[in-house]
Motif scaffolding. Sequence first.
Motif, PDB file in Angstrom:
ATOM      1  N   THR A 108       0.698  -1.179   0.088  1.00 59.36           N
ATOM      2  CA  THR A 108      -0.258   0.131  -0.064  1.00 59.36           C
ATOM      3  C   THR A 108       0.908   1.195  -0.109  1.00 59.36           C
ATOM      4  O   THR A 108       0.699   2.279  -0.709  1.00 59.36           O
ATOM      5  N   GLN A 109       1.999   1.267   0.817  1.00 53.26           N
ATOM      6  CA  GLN A 109       2.891   2.304   0.819  1.00 53.26           C
ATOM      7  C   GLN A 109       3.331   2.554  -0.544  1.00 53.26           C
ATOM      8  O   GLN A 109       3.610   3.835  -0.880  1.00 53.26           O
ATOM      9  N   ALA A 110       3.918   1.488  -1.274  1.00 51.71           N
ATOM     10  CA  ALA A 110       4.404   1.526  -2.564  1.00 51.71           C
ATOM     11  C   ALA A 110       3.577   2.219  -3.510  1.00 51.71           C
ATOM     12  O   ALA A 110       3.749   3.222  -4.377  1.00 51.71           O
ATOM     13  N   PHE A 111       2.259   1.849  -3.482  1.00 51.48           N
ATOM     14  CA  PHE A 111       1.097   2.278  -4.493  1.00 51.48           C
ATOM     15  C   PHE A 111       0.941   3.798  -4.075  1.00 51.48           C
ATOM     16  O   PHE A 111       0.797   4.687  -5.041  1.00 51.48           O
ATOM     17  N   THR A 112       0.763   4.105  -2.822  1.00 53.87           N
ATOM     18  CA  THR A 112       0.517   5.625  -2.545  1.00 53.87           C
ATOM     19  C   THR A 112       1.668   6.387  -3.020  1.00 53.87           C
ATOM     20  O   THR A 112       1.534   7.601  -3.412  1.00 53.87           O
ATOM     21  N   GLN A 113       3.036   6.074  -2.846  1.00 53.91           N
ATOM     22  CA  GLN A 113       4.117   6.770  -3.410  1.00 53.91           C
ATOM     23  C   GLN A 113       4.057   7.091  -4.865  1.00 53.91           C
ATOM     24  O   GLN A 113       4.067   8.027  -5.241  1.00 53.91           O
ATOM     25  N   THR A 114       3.711   5.877  -5.455  1.00 55.50           N
ATOM     26  CA  THR A 114       3.853   5.926  -7.009  1.00 55.50           C
ATOM     27  C   THR A 114       2.608   7.013  -7.376  1.00 55.50           C
ATOM     28  O   THR A 114       2.648   7.860  -8.335  1.00 55.50           O
ATOM     29  N   ALA A 115       1.328   6.745  -6.765  1.00 56.01           N
ATOM     30  CA  ALA A 115       0.304   7.534  -6.944  1.00 56.01           C
ATOM     31  C   ALA A 115       0.600   9.010  -6.775  1.00 56.01           C
ATOM     32  O   ALA A 115       0.312  10.242  -7.571  1.00 56.01           O
ATOM     33  N   PHE A 116       1.104   9.569  -5.907  1.00 60.61           N
ATOM     34  CA  PHE A 116       1.691  10.727  -5.475  1.00 60.61           C
ATOM     35  C   PHE A 116       2.773  11.281  -6.310  1.00 60.61           C
ATOM     36  O   PHE A 116       2.702  12.542  -7.007  1.00 60.61           O
ATOM     37  N   THR A 117       3.673  10.453  -6.982  1.00 54.20           N
ATOM     38  CA  THR A 117       4.694  10.861  -7.871  1.00 54.20           C
ATOM     39  C   THR A 117       4.002  11.090  -9.057  1.00 54.20           C
ATOM     40  O   THR A 117       4.088  12.333  -9.852  1.00 54.20           O
ATOM     41  N   ASN A 118       2.873  10.589  -9.692  1.00 51.76           N
ATOM     42  CA  ASN A 118       2.101  10.557 -10.882  1.00 51.76           C
ATOM     43  C   ASN A 118       1.402  11.813 -10.813  1.00 51.76           C
ATOM     44  O   ASN A 118       1.270  12.281 -11.794  1.00 51.76           O
ATOM     45  N   ALA A 119       1.008  11.920  -9.697  1.00 47.08           N
ATOM     46  CA  ALA A 119      -0.225  13.299  -9.537  1.00 47.08           C
ATOM     47  C   ALA A 119       0.785  14.462  -9.703  1.00 47.08           C
ATOM     48  O   ALA A 119       0.289  15.488 -10.113  1.00 47.08           O
ATOM     49  N   ARG A 120       1.979  14.370  -9.336  1.00 43.59           N
ATOM     50  CA  ARG A 120       2.889  15.701  -9.555  1.00 43.59           C
ATOM     51  C   ARG A 120       3.347  15.818 -10.752  1.00 43.59           C
ATOM     52  O   ARG A 120       3.638  17.070 -11.255  1.00 43.59           O
ATOM     53  N   THR A 121       3.377  14.734 -11.568  1.00 46.35           N
ATOM     54  CA  THR A 121       4.112  15.247 -13.093  1.00 46.35           C
ATOM     55  C   THR A 121       3.013  15.119 -14.146  1.00 46.35           C
ATOM     56  O   THR A 121       3.158  15.473 -15.128  1.00 46.35           O
ATOM     57  N   SER A 122       1.812  14.605 -13.759  1.00 49.69           N
ATOM     58  CA  SER A 122       0.466  14.613 -14.650  1.00 49.69           C
ATOM     59  C   SER A 122       0.130  15.990 -14.786  1.00 49.69           C
ATOM     60  O   SER A 122       0.169  16.752 -13.991  1.00 49.69           O
ATOM     61  N   PRO A 123      -0.775  16.438 -15.950  1.00 46.75           N
ATOM     62  CA  PRO A 123      -1.009  17.606 -16.007  1.00 46.75           C
ATOM     63  C   PRO A 123      -2.204  18.023 -15.020  1.00 46.75           C
ATOM     64  O   PRO A 123      -2.906  17.322 -14.449  1.00 46.75           O
ATOM     65  N   GLN A 124      -1.764  19.319 -14.716  1.00 45.09           N
ATOM     66  CA  GLN A 124      -2.871  19.903 -13.430  1.00 45.09           C
ATOM     67  C   GLN A 124      -4.022  20.759 -13.981  1.00 45.09           C
ATOM     68  O   GLN A 124      -4.281  20.850 -15.404  1.00 45.09           O
ATOM     69  N   LEU A 125      -4.572  21.328 -13.309  1.00 41.13           N
ATOM     70  CA  LEU A 125      -5.657  22.379 -13.753  1.00 41.13           C
ATOM     71  C   LEU A 125      -4.940  23.569 -14.548  1.00 41.13           C
ATOM     72  O   LEU A 125      -3.954  23.918 -14.334  1.00 41.13           O
ATOM     73  N   PRO A 126      -5.571  24.491 -15.282  1.00 40.37           N
ATOM     74  CA  PRO A 126      -5.141  25.403 -16.266  1.00 40.37           C
ATOM     75  C   PRO A 126      -4.522  26.326 -15.053  1.00 40.37           C
ATOM     76  O   PRO A 126      -4.993  26.757 -14.032  1.00 40.37           O
ATOM     77  N   THR A 127      -3.356  26.936 -15.539  1.00 38.55           N
ATOM     78  CA  THR A 127      -2.898  27.913 -14.607  1.00 38.55           C
ATOM     79  C   THR A 127      -2.321  29.137 -15.472  1.00 38.55           C
ATOM     80  O   THR A 127      -2.522  29.134 -16.702  1.00 38.55           O
ATOM     81  N   LEU A 128      -2.242  30.371 -14.776  1.00 40.25           N
ATOM     82  CA  LEU A 128      -1.894  31.534 -15.345  1.00 40.25           C
ATOM     83  C   LEU A 128      -0.584  31.255 -15.991  1.00 40.25           C
ATOM     84  O   LEU A 128       0.366  30.697 -15.276  1.00 40.25           O
ATOM     85  N   PRO A 129      -0.159  31.963 -17.209  1.00 36.49           N
ATOM     86  CA  PRO A 129       1.073  32.197 -17.746  1.00 36.49           C
ATOM     87  C   PRO A 129       2.012  32.805 -16.674  1.00 36.49           C
ATOM     88  O   PRO A 129       1.760  33.755 -16.072  1.00 36.49           O
TER      89      PRO A 129
END
Length: 173
Positions: free
Chosen positions: A2-23
């Motif tokens: 579970t800890q490995a899955f949580t770490q992977t999910a957190f890492t992917n969340a940081r590198t995946s596209p996020q909400l639109p941001t101001l330039p």
Amino acid sequence: MTQAFTQTAFTNARTSPQLPTLPTGWPIGSYESYEEAQRAVDHLADNDFPVADVTIVGVEPMLVERVAGKLSWGRVLGGAAMSGAWFGVFVGLLLTLFTPGAGLLPILFGLVAGVAFSMVFAAISYGATRGKRDFVSQTQLVARRYDVLSQPRNAEKGRELLANLAARTHVFN
């Protein structure tokens, strides 16, 4: 596990596209049209400027709908017939290619079926509007001006390059 899955999910969340941001970045040029802003960025690229640090920002966006003409039953059904004919001929050609000895019958059948189905669906669609949208238009998103931004580390060099472009363009006009 579970800890490995949580770490992977957190890492992917940081590198995946996020909400639109101001330039971000500093303005290095401002233009009245998108074409001029594109030309400026192209000039930067041609001069080995790190264009990955550049953003074109449309300021004061507007949604513009340009009316091209009036719709009528004739125009709707005629357009549907043309569109259906092209699609029907295409399907008929495919059937002819994969059916030995079929002749022109699949092409003719495809043409007639394409026209008929397209006209029926267009009539239903247009009839459902009940005259509330009897025109054809094209919609564009435009801006009053287009600013070219650069990250601060290269902004001064970008301003110089664009100033040179403006001086050259002004001399030739």
